[in-house]
Design a protein around this motif. Structure first.
Motif, PDB file in Angstrom:
ATOM      1  N   TRP A 173      92.872  76.740   1.397  1.00 26.96           N
ATOM      2  CA  TRP A 173      92.914  76.368   2.917  1.00 26.96           C
ATOM      3  C   TRP A 173      91.854  77.419   3.603  1.00 26.96           C
ATOM      4  O   TRP A 173      91.297  78.418   3.166  1.00 26.96           O
ATOM      5  N   TYR A 174      91.285  76.563   4.567  1.00 25.13           N
ATOM      6  CA  TYR A 174      90.046  76.840   5.280  1.00 25.13           C
ATOM      7  C   TYR A 174      90.514  77.156   6.832  1.00 25.13           C
ATOM      8  O   TYR A 174      91.088  76.036   7.110  1.00 25.13           O
ATOM      9  N   HIS A 175      89.634  77.778   7.740  1.00 31.75           N
ATOM     10  CA  HIS A 175      90.257  77.805   9.039  1.00 31.75           C
ATOM     11  C   HIS A 175      88.655  77.694   9.748  1.00 31.75           C
ATOM     12  O   HIS A 175      87.667  78.383   9.385  1.00 31.75           O
ATOM     13  N   GLN A 176      88.795  76.846  10.794  1.00 31.81           N
ATOM     14  CA  GLN A 176      87.337  76.566  11.506  1.00 31.81           C
ATOM     15  C   GLN A 176      87.815  76.757  12.858  1.00 31.81           C
ATOM     16  O   GLN A 176      88.544  75.970  13.666  1.00 31.81           O
ATOM     17  N   ARG A 177      87.315  77.847  13.637  1.00 30.13           N
ATOM     18  CA  ARG A 177      87.342  77.871  14.963  1.00 30.13           C
ATOM     19  C   ARG A 177      86.384  77.060  15.828  1.00 30.13           C
ATOM     20  O   ARG A 177      85.465  76.766  15.153  1.00 30.13           O
ATOM     21  N   GLN A 178      86.611  76.794  17.049  1.00 30.23           N
ATOM     22  CA  GLN A 178      85.649  76.003  17.584  1.00 30.23           C
ATOM     23  C   GLN A 178      84.354  76.542  17.636  1.00 30.23           C
ATOM     24  O   GLN A 178      84.171  77.774  18.131  1.00 30.23           O
ATOM     25  N   VAL A 198      91.211  74.651  13.318  1.00 30.01           N
ATOM     26  CA  VAL A 198      91.446  73.525  12.394  1.00 30.01           C
ATOM     27  C   VAL A 198      91.581  74.078  11.125  1.00 30.01           C
ATOM     28  O   VAL A 198      90.756  75.047  10.709  1.00 30.01           O
ATOM     29  N   TYR A 199      92.717  73.814  10.447  1.00 33.49           N
ATOM     30  CA  TYR A 199      93.181  74.441   8.965  1.00 33.49           C
ATOM     31  C   TYR A 199      92.892  73.140   8.046  1.00 33.49           C
ATOM     32  O   TYR A 199      93.250  72.056   8.139  1.00 33.49           O
ATOM     33  N   TYR A 200      91.828  73.192   7.229  1.00 37.74           N
ATOM     34  CA  TYR A 200      91.582  72.460   6.017  1.00 37.74           C
ATOM     35  C   TYR A 200      92.124  72.643   4.682  1.00 37.74           C
ATOM     36  O   TYR A 200      92.049  73.940   4.454  1.00 37.74           O
ATOM     37  N   CYS A 201      92.495  71.730   4.130  1.00 38.66           N
ATOM     38  CA  CYS A 201      92.680  71.959   2.509  1.00 38.66           C
ATOM     39  C   CYS A 201      91.547  71.526   1.768  1.00 38.66           C
ATOM     40  O   CYS A 201      90.843  70.588   2.300  1.00 38.66           O
ATOM     41  N   LYS A 202      91.064  72.141   0.687  1.00 37.45           N
ATOM     42  CA  LYS A 202      89.946  71.988  -0.222  1.00 37.45           C
ATOM     43  C   LYS A 202      90.550  72.087  -1.506  1.00 37.45           C
ATOM     44  O   LYS A 202      91.447  72.910  -1.968  1.00 37.45           O
ATOM     45  N   THR A 208      94.220  69.929  10.121  1.00 36.15           N
ATOM     46  CA  THR A 208      95.367  70.228  11.066  1.00 36.15           C
ATOM     47  C   THR A 208      95.034  71.177  12.078  1.00 36.15           C
ATOM     48  O   THR A 208      94.752  72.234  11.587  1.00 36.15           O
ATOM     49  N   GLN A 209      95.283  70.745  13.394  1.00 39.70           N
ATOM     50  CA  GLN A 209      95.006  71.705  14.528  1.00 39.70           C
ATOM     51  C   GLN A 209      96.262  72.786  14.492  1.00 39.70           C
ATOM     52  O   GLN A 209      97.178  72.373  14.624  1.00 39.70           O
TER      53      GLN A 209
END
Length: 119
Positions: free
Chosen positions: A39-44, A95-99, A113-114
């Motif tokens: 899981w990764y997290h991306q802030r704006q 936003v959380y992304y799976c990889k 997913t936000q």
């Protein structure tokens, strides 16, 4: 073709909990099982940052910022990965992304997913 789909995001108050799911319904289990999942997290406005990952044998690794609050897990039979997020903070917003990464180091991403943590 690897297709990953995240779900479970939403709006939650500080201190609340969410459970994110990353599913790979079209993948056969013999392909899913050897994957390292993350899981990764991306802030704006920022780059994606690793939150947690889990290897094929269940070994986990967490970013310091989420240790003790988040738990990553996987269900190989259902071809899913989860992120249980507790004690959420406003800084967890994004936003959380799976990889997925296969044994030959080929990686794929989901669409994200936000998650919004706000009162």
């Amino acid at each position: 073709q690897v297709q990953l789909a995240e779900s479970g995001g939403g709006l939650v108050q500080p201190g609340g909990s969410l459970r994110l799911t990353c599913a790979a319904p079209r993948m056969i289990t013999s392909v899913f099982n050897p994957l390292t999942l993350a899981w990764y997290h991306q802030r704006q406005g920022n780059q994606r940052e690793l939150v947690a990952n889990i290897t094929r044998d269940g070994t986990t690794n967490y970013a310091d910022s989420v240790k003790g609050r988040f738990t990553i897990s996987r269900d190989n039979a259902r071809k899913r990965m989860y992120l249980q997020m507790n004690s959420l903070k406003p800084d967890d917003t994004g936003v959380y992304y799976c990889k997925s990464t296969d044994p030959w180091r080929a990686s794929h991403w989901g669409q994200g997913t936000q998650v919004t943590v706000s009162s």
